[in-house]
Design a protein around this motif. Sequence first.
Motif: not given
Length: 151
Positions: A55-60, A139-143, A145-148
């Motif tokens: 589970y990856m928790m990130l700010p929405l 990293i695919g999800i993180l990148d 999310a960062h690009q967007k």
Amino acid sequence: MWTIEQDDTYFKIYDDKKTLAGYFAPEYGDIQPEDKADSVIQEMLKNHDPIKGGYMMLPLVKFGLFEEGKQMSLDYVEQQLHDVYTRILTWKNLMTEKSIEHHKILVSHTDHDMLSITLGIIFASPVPLEKKELLGNLIGILDFAHQKGLL
């Protein structure tokens, strides 16, 4: 751009400025007996046992509205809500493009003006409990999310 550090049984994810970007909690499986879970998990981490996901928790989204005593105009509230809506649509797009089917949203425990999202991550094949391997698979999800502009 990203680094990951183990903190007890989960991992903290940092951006290139060393700012905490999120967390990854591995799915360790159904450990029996439950009273042995801590020692079994520590052994799994030590041995870099493979896991199927986590589970990856990130700010929405941060609303910019719920600060006590903050005075606002209708135009400000309208703009904030529009920005929130746009950000949520971007998150939905991320979840579709990255084939993330499971998630949950909660009020952030550190900021009551923010929602956090927990993404259910399933790896294509089991990944060892090792920082580089985990990061390489996140990293695919993180990148994305960062690009967007989400992280």
